[in-house]
Structures are given as C-alpha cells and as structure tokens.
Design a protein around this motif. Structure first.
Motif, PDB file in Angstrom:
ATOM      1  N   HIS A  10       3.515  10.497  -6.709  1.00 27.40           N
ATOM      2  CA  HIS A  10       4.538  10.982  -7.638  1.00 27.40           C
ATOM      3  C   HIS A  10       3.952  11.219  -9.026  1.00 27.40           C
ATOM      4  O   HIS A  10       4.168  12.284  -9.624  1.00 27.40           O
ATOM      5  CB  HIS A  10       5.697   9.998  -7.730  1.00 27.40           C
ATOM      6  N   VAL A  11       3.227  10.248  -9.535  1.00 24.75           N
ATOM      7  CA  VAL A  11       2.726  10.335 -10.906  1.00 24.75           C
ATOM      8  C   VAL A  11       1.691  11.442 -11.059  1.00 24.75           C
ATOM      9  O   VAL A  11       1.731  12.210 -12.017  1.00 24.75           O
ATOM     10  CB  VAL A  11       2.156   8.975 -11.363  1.00 24.75           C
ATOM     11  N   PHE A  12       0.768  11.546 -10.119  1.00 25.18           N
ATOM     12  CA  PHE A  12      -0.350  12.476 -10.280  1.00 25.18           C
ATOM     13  C   PHE A  12      -0.106  13.867  -9.729  1.00 25.18           C
ATOM     14  O   PHE A  12      -0.766  14.813 -10.150  1.00 25.18           O
ATOM     15  CB  PHE A  12      -1.622  11.883  -9.673  1.00 25.18           C
ATOM     16  N   LEU A  13       0.835  14.029  -8.812  1.00 23.45           N
ATOM     17  CA  LEU A  13       1.066  15.354  -8.215  1.00 23.45           C
ATOM     18  C   LEU A  13       2.489  15.873  -8.413  1.00 23.45           C
ATOM     19  O   LEU A  13       2.708  16.917  -9.022  1.00 23.45           O
ATOM     20  CB  LEU A  13       0.766  15.316  -6.707  1.00 23.45           C
ATOM     21  N   ILE A  14       3.435  15.159  -7.889  1.00 19.13           N
ATOM     22  CA  ILE A  14       4.805  15.661  -7.787  1.00 19.13           C
ATOM     23  C   ILE A  14       5.497  15.758  -9.141  1.00 19.13           C
ATOM     24  O   ILE A  14       6.321  16.649  -9.355  1.00 19.13           O
ATOM     25  CB  ILE A  14       5.623  14.772  -6.819  1.00 19.13           C
ATOM     26  N   SER A  15       5.171  14.876 -10.070  1.00 18.58           N
ATOM     27  CA  SER A  15       5.869  14.879 -11.365  1.00 18.58           C
ATOM     28  C   SER A  15       5.633  16.164 -12.144  1.00 18.58           C
ATOM     29  O   SER A  15       6.391  16.482 -13.061  1.00 18.58           O
ATOM     30  CB  SER A  15       5.438  13.678 -12.196  1.00 18.58           C
ATOM     31  N   LEU A  39       0.833  -1.208   0.000  1.00 17.81           N
ATOM     32  CA  LEU A  39       0.000   0.000   0.000  1.00 17.81           C
ATOM     33  C   LEU A  39       0.869   1.259   0.000  1.00 17.81           C
ATOM     34  O   LEU A  39       0.553   2.240  -0.682  1.00 17.81           O
ATOM     35  CB  LEU A  39      -0.945  -0.005   1.207  1.00 17.81           C
ATOM     36  N   ARG A  40       1.974   1.230   0.753  1.00 15.38           N
ATOM     37  CA  ARG A  40       2.905   2.358   0.738  1.00 15.38           C
ATOM     38  C   ARG A  40       3.495   2.563  -0.659  1.00 15.38           C
ATOM     39  O   ARG A  40       3.613   3.691  -1.126  1.00 15.38           O
ATOM     40  CB  ARG A  40       4.066   2.131   1.731  1.00 15.38           C
ATOM     41  N   LEU A  41       3.858   1.452  -1.319  1.00 13.60           N
ATOM     42  CA  LEU A  41       4.400   1.521  -2.675  1.00 13.60           C
ATOM     43  C   LEU A  41       3.389   2.178  -3.610  1.00 13.60           C
ATOM     44  O   LEU A  41       3.734   3.104  -4.357  1.00 13.60           O
ATOM     45  CB  LEU A  41       4.756   0.120  -3.169  1.00 13.60           C
ATOM     46  N   ALA A  42       2.141   1.718  -3.559  1.00 10.92           N
ATOM     47  CA  ALA A  42       1.104   2.293  -4.413  1.00 10.92           C
ATOM     48  C   ALA A  42       0.889   3.776  -4.101  1.00 10.92           C
ATOM     49  O   ALA A  42       0.714   4.592  -5.014  1.00 10.92           O
ATOM     50  CB  ALA A  42      -0.202   1.524  -4.235  1.00 10.92           C
ATOM     51  N   PHE A  43       0.946   4.139  -2.834  1.00 14.79           N
ATOM     52  CA  PHE A  43       0.781   5.540  -2.432  1.00 14.79           C
ATOM     53  C   PHE A  43       1.895   6.414  -3.002  1.00 14.79           C
ATOM     54  O   PHE A  43       1.631   7.464  -3.605  1.00 14.79           O
ATOM     55  CB  PHE A  43       0.754   5.658  -0.902  1.00 14.79           C
ATOM     56  N   TYR A  44       3.150   5.994  -2.834  1.00  7.66           N
ATOM     57  CA  TYR A  44       4.273   6.793  -3.336  1.00  7.66           C
ATOM     58  C   TYR A  44       4.228   6.926  -4.854  1.00  7.66           C
ATOM     59  O   TYR A  44       4.497   8.000  -5.399  1.00  7.66           O
ATOM     60  CB  TYR A  44       5.615   6.196  -2.888  1.00  7.66           C
ATOM     61  N   VAL A  45       3.883   5.845  -5.550  1.00  9.06           N
ATOM     62  CA  VAL A  45       3.793   5.905  -7.012  1.00  9.06           C
ATOM     63  C   VAL A  45       2.668   6.847  -7.430  1.00  9.06           C
ATOM     64  O   VAL A  45       2.852   7.712  -8.302  1.00  9.06           O
ATOM     65  CB  VAL A  45       3.591   4.497  -7.618  1.00  9.06           C
ATOM     66  N   ALA A  46       1.507   6.715  -6.810  1.00 10.85           N
ATOM     67  CA  ALA A  46       0.362   7.555  -7.177  1.00 10.85           C
ATOM     68  C   ALA A  46       0.630   9.032  -6.905  1.00 10.85           C
ATOM     69  O   ALA A  46       0.367   9.887  -7.759  1.00 10.85           O
ATOM     70  CB  ALA A  46      -0.887   7.099  -6.418  1.00 10.85           C
TER      71      ALA A  46
END
Length: 174
Positions: free
Chosen positions: A21-26, A12-19
């Motif tokens: 990053h992809v949707f906000l931070i990138s 769940l942490r992995l999915a959170f960090y990916v999401a």
C-alpha cells in the motif's frame, strides 16, 4: 507450535499489505476523488475463526501504521478498528445455510462471487464512510465526500476482488 506459525504468517501478511500500500498503491488516485485502500485486504481476508479481540488489535495496529506513514492523526486507525469490529457481524449476517468451516478464510472461490461482493461492499463502504467523514470533520462538503466514498469503494473493491481472483487458491488446501 502451530499457533506461532499462524501468528508469524499473519504478521508477514500485515507487513506485506502495508508495504504494497505505502510503496505502490498509495500513488494511484482517480481524479482526486478515488483512493485505493489496499491495506484493508489484510483485515478482510483474515481467517473466519479469528477471535474478535485479535481482529481489533490487528485493525488498530494496521490503522496506526497507516496513520504514521500519512500523518493522519488516528483516522485510519479509527476506521480500521470499526471495520474489524463489524466484520464478525457481517460474517454472521452472510452465514451460509451449512455454516462456515472452522478452517475457512474469506475467499471468493469458496464463498462465491455474490457472497464475496456483498461482504466486501458492506465492509468497505462502512470503512470509507467512517474514514472520509472523520477526515472531513464536519458535514460542509458532504456531497463531495459522498462521491469520494463511492469512487474509493469501487476502486478498493475492484482491486481487492482482482487480488482474490489472481492470488488466492481456488481449491481448499488441507
């Protein structure tokens, strides 16, 4: 049963960090020179006792997921696996005199600011150097690449420090 819960939490942490990053931070870029690699927080903040094989697999899965989103052909995966490979050595290099508690995870409140900044700085600069040099594929624009490494290291490091200060507990929970 406890191990299944730990694995589920880490996924769940992995999915959170990916999401995030992809949707906000990138979308955040500093003058076309600095990028925030927020997803590295997942690898950097893993529990200290995480076995190296698990770290390498998680680094590859994390990097590959970034490569799939950004069509970067394995550059994220290679740099993330390098970070996962070097993390235990950096942890050993920075081991406090009393050692680590088996239940410890990387936490600025428990480890101290100076320890955390050195840990974060070393691993993030190594990751970014690998990423940008692999992305460049040569030493043509080496000066510009060094500026990108420096700016991105500061951007990523400050972001992950803020995440630690805001969202990680200041006391040990038992």
């Amino acid at each position: 049963m406890r191990e299944v819960g730990v694995i589920l939490i880490q996924l769940l942490r992995l999915a959170f960090y990916v999401a995030v990053h992809v949707f906000l931070i990138s979308k955040l870029v500093l003058f076309d020179l600095g990028w925030c690699f927020f997803y590295l927080g997942f690898l950097l903040f893993l529990p200290i006792a995480t076995p190296i094989v698990v770290q390498l697999v998680l680094g590859f899965v994390l990097g590959l997921s970034m490569d799939l989103f950004y069509d970067t052909g394995g550059v994220h995966a290679a740099a993330a696996v390098l970070l996962a490979f070097l993390r235990p050595w950096v942890l050993r290099l920075l081991t406090p005199r009393d050692g680590y508690d088996a239940a410890d995870s990387v936490n600025v409140h428990q480890m101290g600011g100076q320890w955390f900044v050195v840990y974060l700085g070393l691993l993030v600069v190594i990751h970014h150097a690998a990423f940008f040099l692999l992305e460049l594929g040569s030493f043509r624009a080496f000066g510009l690449t060094l500026v990108k490494i420096g700016a991105s290291t500061l951007f990523t490091g400050l972001t992950l420090l803020i995440v630690q200060l805001l969202f990680f507990p200041s006391r040990r929970t038992r």
